[in-house]
Scaffold this motif. Structure first.
Motif, PDB file in Angstrom:
ATOM      1  N   LYS A 113       0.361   3.988  -2.874  1.00 25.77           N
ATOM      2  CA  LYS A 113       0.007   5.356  -2.505  1.00 25.77           C
ATOM      3  C   LYS A 113       0.980   6.373  -3.097  1.00 25.77           C
ATOM      4  CE  LYS A 113      -0.842   8.410   1.439  1.00 25.77           C
ATOM      5  NZ  LYS A 113      -0.858   8.525   2.925  1.00 25.77           N
TER       6      LYS A 113
ATOM      7  N   GLN B 242      -5.894   1.465   0.512  1.00 23.24           N
ATOM      8  CA  GLN B 242      -5.461   1.550  -0.883  1.00 23.24           C
ATOM      9  C   GLN B 242      -6.194   0.537  -1.759  1.00 23.24           C
ATOM     10  OE1 GLN B 242      -3.574   3.937  -2.260  1.00 23.24           O
ATOM     11  NE2 GLN B 242      -3.584   4.863  -0.235  1.00 23.24           N
TER      12      GLN B 242
ATOM     13  N   SER C  56       0.809  -1.220   0.000  1.00 18.72           N
ATOM     14  CA  SER C  56       0.000   0.000   0.000  1.00 18.72           C
ATOM     15  C   SER C  56       0.843   1.271   0.000  1.00 18.72           C
ATOM     16  CB  SER C  56      -0.988   0.014   1.171  1.00 18.72           C
ATOM     17  OG  SER C  56      -0.335  -0.143   2.399  1.00 18.72           O
TER      18      SER C  56
ATOM     19  N   HIS D 140      -3.789  -3.087   4.435  1.00 16.98           N
ATOM     20  CA  HIS D 140      -3.824  -2.489   3.108  1.00 16.98           C
ATOM     21  C   HIS D 140      -5.218  -2.113   2.592  1.00 16.98           C
ATOM     22  CE1 HIS D 140       0.406  -3.546   2.726  1.00 16.98           C
ATOM     23  NE2 HIS D 140       0.116  -4.805   3.024  1.00 16.98           N
TER      24      HIS D 140
END
Length: 227
Positions: A118, A217, A114, A214
Motif C-alpha cells: 500500500k 491489496q 499489504s 491482505h
C-alpha cells in the motif's frame, strides 16, 4: 539515483542481476539492519535496492523516482519464511515462521505484505509485477527508459534461475570470494522462484489467515483467492 524497492523475496535480486549482466549497471543497497554492512556510498549508484518503507528512507532521497516490484503476497510470504529458516537460521518451525510473516507481528517484516504494498503503491514511479518479470524480463526492465538512461541490452547475457542458483551472478550469493561458499549460498538463496508456490507450501488454514489480512491489496493488484 532511483530506488528499487520490494517486500522481501519479490524479485529484487533478479532485477539487479539483469541490470548488471545485461545492461552493465551495478546497484547499491540501503537498509537499517544491524548485521549488514551499509553501502556508505549508496547514493552514488544509479539504482539502489531497499526493502524499507518510503518514510524510513533518508529524507533527502524520499522524493526521487522509484521502481516497486510486487509479487503475489502468498508466494512472497512462503519464500520469506523459508529464507528465514534456511539462511537466517531462525529457530522456529516453518509454519510458525510463516504465520509470523503473514501477520507482520510487532511491526516486523515492515508491518506485513499489504502495508508494504500500500505505502509503495501510493508513491512508486513504476510498478512491476514479479510474474511479468519472470515471463518477459527484458520487456519489464526496458520500462525504466522513461526515468533513466539504459544502454542497449546484451540479451545473450540474461541470467537464468539456474545460473543464479549456481552462484554465477553478481548478487544473491553472499559476501565472499570463495567459489564453493558462493555456490552454496546462492543455492539456498534461489530456492524455487516459481509462480504459485504457495499452493503446495501454504496450508489452507494459513491461506485463509493471509486472505483475511491482505485481501484488499491482493484484489487491488488483481491477485485472486482461487488463482
Amino acid at each position: 539515483m532511483i530506488w528499487l524497492s520490494s517486500f522481501p523475496r519479490s524479485g529484487n535480486t533478479f532485477f539487479r542481476n539483469i541490470l548488471f549482466e545485461v545492461y552493465g549497471i551495478p546497484s547499491g543497497y540501503y537498509h537499517l539492519g544491524k548485521k549488514k554492512k551499509l553501502d556508505s556510498d549508496f547514493a552514488s549508484f544509479a539504482v539502489v535496492k531497499t526493502h524499507l518503507l518510503p518514510h524510513q528512507l533518508p529524507k533527502e532521497y524520499q522524493s526521487v523516482a522509484s521502481i516497486y516490484l510486487i509479487r503475489d503476497g502468498r508466494d512472497a510470504c512462503v519464500s520469506l519464511a523459508h529464507h528465514r529458516k534456511e539462511l537466517k537460521k531462525i529457530k522456529k518451525n516453518y509454519f510458525l515462521t510463516l504465520c509470523e510473516v503473514i501477520l507482520g507481528i510487532g511491526g516486523s517484516f515492515s508491518g506485513g505484505w499489504s502495508r508494504h504494498v500500500k505505502e509503495w503503491g501510493n508513491s512508486a514511479t513504476i510498478i512491476i509485477k514479479y510474474e511479468d518479470l519472470i515471463k518477459d524480463p527484458i520487456a519489464q526492465v526496458e520500462r525504466l527508459r522513461s526515468i533513466m538512461h539504459l544502454p542497449e541490452p546484451q540479451t545473450e547475457k540474461l541470467p537464468t534461475f539456474q545460473s543464479q542458483k549456481k552462484g554465477l551472478s553478481q548478487y544473491g550469493n553472499g559476501d565472499t570470494t570463495n567459489a564453493s561458499i558462493k555456490k552454496d549460498e546462492a543455492n539456498k538463496f534461489y530456492r524455487r522462484g516459481i509462480v504459485g508456490s504457495y499452493k503446495d507450501e501454504m496450508p489452507i488454514l494459513l491461506q485463509a489467515l493471509f486472505w483475511l489480512k491482505h485481501s484488499k491489496q491482493m484484489k487491488a493488484y488483481e491477485y485472486y483467492k482461487n488463482k
